[in-house]
Design an enzyme around this catalytic site. Structure first.
Site, PDB file in Angstrom:
ATOM      1  N   TYR A   1       0.706  -1.284  -0.095  1.00 12.74           N
ATOM      2  CA  TYR A   1      -0.028   0.090  -0.061  1.00 12.74           C
ATOM      3  C   TYR A   1       0.954   1.315  -0.160  1.00 12.74           C
ATOM      4  O   TYR A   1       0.387   2.350  -0.338  1.00 12.74           O
ATOM      5  CB  TYR A   1      -0.910   0.111   1.188  1.00 12.74           C
ATOM      6  CG  TYR A   1      -2.062  -1.128   1.097  1.00 12.74           C
ATOM      7  CD1 TYR A   1      -2.158  -1.930   0.278  1.00 12.74           C
ATOM      8  CD2 TYR A   1      -3.291  -0.943   2.007  1.00 12.74           C
ATOM      9  CE1 TYR A   1      -3.179  -2.816   0.308  1.00 12.74           C
ATOM     10  CE2 TYR A   1      -4.305  -1.936   1.875  1.00 12.74           C
ATOM     11  CZ  TYR A   1      -4.217  -2.986   1.013  1.00 12.74           C
ATOM     12  OH  TYR A   1      -5.053  -3.906   1.050  1.00 12.74           O
TER      13      TYR A   1
ATOM     14  N   LYS B   1       3.020 -15.356   3.023  1.00 14.91           N
ATOM     15  CA  LYS B   1       2.925 -16.257   1.806  1.00 14.91           C
ATOM     16  C   LYS B   1       4.148 -16.635   1.426  1.00 14.91           C
ATOM     17  O   LYS B   1       4.668 -16.170   0.245  1.00 14.91           O
ATOM     18  CB  LYS B   1       1.981 -15.387   0.783  1.00 14.91           C
ATOM     19  CG  LYS B   1       1.954 -15.949  -0.826  1.00 14.91           C
ATOM     20  CD  LYS B   1       0.984 -17.134  -0.697  1.00 14.91           C
ATOM     21  CE  LYS B   1       0.587 -17.877  -1.747  1.00 14.91           C
ATOM     22  NZ  LYS B   1      -0.330 -18.955  -1.669  1.00 14.91           N
TER      23      LYS B   1
ATOM     24  N   ASP C   1      -3.623 -18.036   2.159  1.00 14.96           N
ATOM     25  CA  ASP C   1      -4.838 -18.617   1.569  1.00 14.96           C
ATOM     26  C   ASP C   1      -5.473 -19.555   2.385  1.00 14.96           C
ATOM     27  O   ASP C   1      -6.631 -19.607   2.701  1.00 14.96           O
ATOM     28  CB  ASP C   1      -4.527 -19.217   0.095  1.00 14.96           C
ATOM     29  CG  ASP C   1      -3.305 -19.990   0.312  1.00 14.96           C
ATOM     30  OD1 ASP C   1      -2.381 -19.730   1.168  1.00 14.96           O
ATOM     31  OD2 ASP C   1      -2.838 -20.762  -0.799  1.00 14.96           O
TER      32      ASP C   1
ATOM     33  N   ASP D   1      -5.565  -6.196   5.877  1.00 17.28           N
ATOM     34  CA  ASP D   1      -6.779  -5.613   5.314  1.00 17.28           C
ATOM     35  C   ASP D   1      -7.984  -6.545   5.029  1.00 17.28           C
ATOM     36  O   ASP D   1      -9.081  -6.532   5.407  1.00 17.28           O
ATOM     37  CB  ASP D   1      -6.434  -4.578   4.067  1.00 17.28           C
ATOM     38  CG  ASP D   1      -7.261  -3.869   3.738  1.00 17.28           C
ATOM     39  OD1 ASP D   1      -8.389  -3.566   4.355  1.00 17.28           O
ATOM     40  OD2 ASP D   1      -7.592  -3.388   2.327  1.00 17.28           O
TER      41      ASP D   1
ATOM     42  N   ASP E   1     -11.497  -7.939   6.982  1.00 15.46           N
ATOM     43  CA  ASP E   1     -13.125  -7.735   6.646  1.00 15.46           C
ATOM     44  C   ASP E   1     -13.508  -9.050   6.959  1.00 15.46           C
ATOM     45  O   ASP E   1     -14.833  -9.357   7.102  1.00 15.46           O
ATOM     46  CB  ASP E   1     -12.954  -7.372   5.342  1.00 15.46           C
ATOM     47  CG  ASP E   1     -13.251  -5.788   5.041  1.00 15.46           C
ATOM     48  OD1 ASP E   1     -12.739  -5.050   6.086  1.00 15.46           O
ATOM     49  OD2 ASP E   1     -13.591  -5.563   4.233  1.00 15.46           O
TER      50      ASP E   1
HETATM   51  C1  IPM Z   1      -9.392  -0.181   6.036  1.00  9.31           C
HETATM   52  C2  IPM Z   1      -9.612   0.407   4.531  1.00  9.31           C
HETATM   53  C3  IPM Z   1      -8.591   1.046   4.134  1.00  9.31           C
HETATM   54  C4  IPM Z   1      -7.409   0.396   4.050  1.00  9.31           C
HETATM   55  C5  IPM Z   1      -8.863   1.898   2.470  1.00  9.31           C
HETATM   56  C6  IPM Z   1     -10.007   2.578   2.488  1.00  9.31           C
HETATM   57  C7  IPM Z   1      -7.613   2.538   2.223  1.00  9.31           C
HETATM   58  O1  IPM Z   1     -10.099  -0.647   3.712  1.00  9.31           O
HETATM   59  O2  IPM Z   1      -9.269   0.442   6.829  1.00  9.31           O
HETATM   60  O3  IPM Z   1      -9.341  -1.515   6.172  1.00  9.31           O
HETATM   61  O4  IPM Z   1      -7.233  -0.478   2.996  1.00  9.31           O
HETATM   62  O5  IPM Z   1      -6.483   0.290   4.909  1.00  9.31           O
HETATM   63 MG    MG Z   2     -10.300  -2.571   4.713  1.00  8.78          MG
END
Ligand code: IPM
Ligand code: MG
Length: 358
Positions: A143, A193, A225, A249, A253
């Protein structure tokens, strides 16, 4: 004690959920004898509208005069399309993390007993419980690596994002994770990985070296994975998961989804010095903004993390977490966590009920 708090209310439901969290903070102040002074800071889509960039000059400096930062949510479809980085809300998020040195992102995902049936996994899987903490490296990796775009003679345009990690970056996040595991169930899964990526091979080498300093923590390597699969197959096996920026990231989620209640999950981003930054992991939900429908619990629990990790006030943190559980146990639900047929309460009412418990 007197604390200075920077408030980045942001976009969409951000101002509403931060509003409730601030009232909870004030209630804690009354109960435990602290005072809080708040400074509003403009960042995100609202800053693009007001001053033409998502991360106005002086944002980080203003935050650095405070003891902690509370962020609601930034972004929304209105600002999603610009190719100019200044006009993208995400730029602000990445920049503030870098400028404040917030290299450790703690994302707990726990199934709260009152909401166990919101878990989308099989009942026998949910019954084993989920209580894990993802420790995501937040200021390195792909990133933040060099980005490039250039023409090729015969293959059209080409783009590249560089993924780099130094031993120092891996060691400091690894140490955080081992320390946290020590305070929990003493299990650490290091996700990489290493069968493909050189950055992961270095990651693994550094984590193994650190593991010798923490013999009381059981540390295992899990390929990313496989980790994604294990999170839905048997999430109960995980205690602390440490991983690089992009893997974290994605996996965080996934982890939030299996608890069935993304509106409940807080996060902390911390570095070696104040201020740390605290925010709900959900987005700005522009579709329900301004309608008193958003769930303020994730932001309120982010304040609990602020007390725990920035101010080292675990009694205050626990009081907030207990108040949230009491309200959920009593059956109160906002729309996002209400089951069909259950009446949902609004943002303000949820905040008020939680404060009443304090
Ligand atoms: C998070 C979000 C951010 C990230 C984005 C919006 C840049 O997805 O905080 O997880 O990837 O860190
Ligand atoms: Mg995120």
């Amino acid at each position: 004690m007197n604390y200075k708090i920077a408030l980045i209310k942001g976009d969409g439901i951000g101002p509403e959920v931060v509003g409730e969290a601030v009232k909870v903070m004030d209630a804690i102040g009354v109960k435990f004898g602290h005072t809080f002074a708040y400074t509003d800071i403009l960042m995100g889509g609202c800053a693009i509208d007001a001053v033409g960039k998502s991360y106005p000059d002086g944002t980080a400096e203003a935050c650095k005069t405070c003891d902690a930062v509370l962020l609601g949510a930034v972004g929304g479809p209105k600002w999603g399309h610009s190719t100019n980085p200044d006009q993208r809300p995400e730029t602000a998020l990445l920049s503030i993390r870098k400028d404040l040195g917030l290299y450790a992102n703690l994302r707990p995902a726990a199934l709260r007993p009152a909401l166990a049936d919101a878990c989308p996994l099989k009942k026998e899987t949910a019954d084993k419980g989920i209580d894990l903490m993802i420790v995501r490296e937040l200021t390195g990796g792909v990133y933040f690596g060099k980005k490039d775009r250039y023409p090729t003679p015969d293959r059209g345009e080409e783009a590249s994002d560089l993924m780099a990690y130094s031993e120092q970056e891996i060691e400091r996040i690894g140490r955080r994770a081992f320390e946290l595991a020590r305070l929990r169930r003493k299990k650490l899964a290091s996700v990489d990985k290493a069968n493909v990526l050189e950055t992961s091979r270095l990651w693994r080498q550094v984590i193994h070296r650190l593991a010798q300093e923490y013999p009381d923590v059981a540390c295992e390597d899990v390929l990313v994975d496989n980790a994604a699969m294990q999170l839905v197959r048997d999430p109960g096996q995980f205690d602390v998961i440490v991983t690089e920026n992009m893997f974290g990231d994605i996996l965080s989620d996934e982890a939030s989804m299996i608890t069935g209640s993304i509106g409940l999950l807080p996060s902390a981003s911390i570095g070696d010095r104040a201020p740390g930054l605290y925010e709900p992991i959900h987005g700005s939900a522009p579709d329900i903004a301004g309608q008193d429908k958003a769930n303020p619990i994730a932001t309120i629990l982010s304040v609990a993390m602020m007390f725990r990790y920035s101010f080292h006030l675990s009694g205050e943190a626990q009081a907030i977490e207990d108040a949230v559980d009491a309200v959920l146990n009593a059956g109160w639900r906002t729309a996002d966590i209400a089951k069909p047929g259950e009446t949902a309460i609004g943002t303000l009412k949820m905040g008020e009920l939680i404060r009443a418990q304090l």
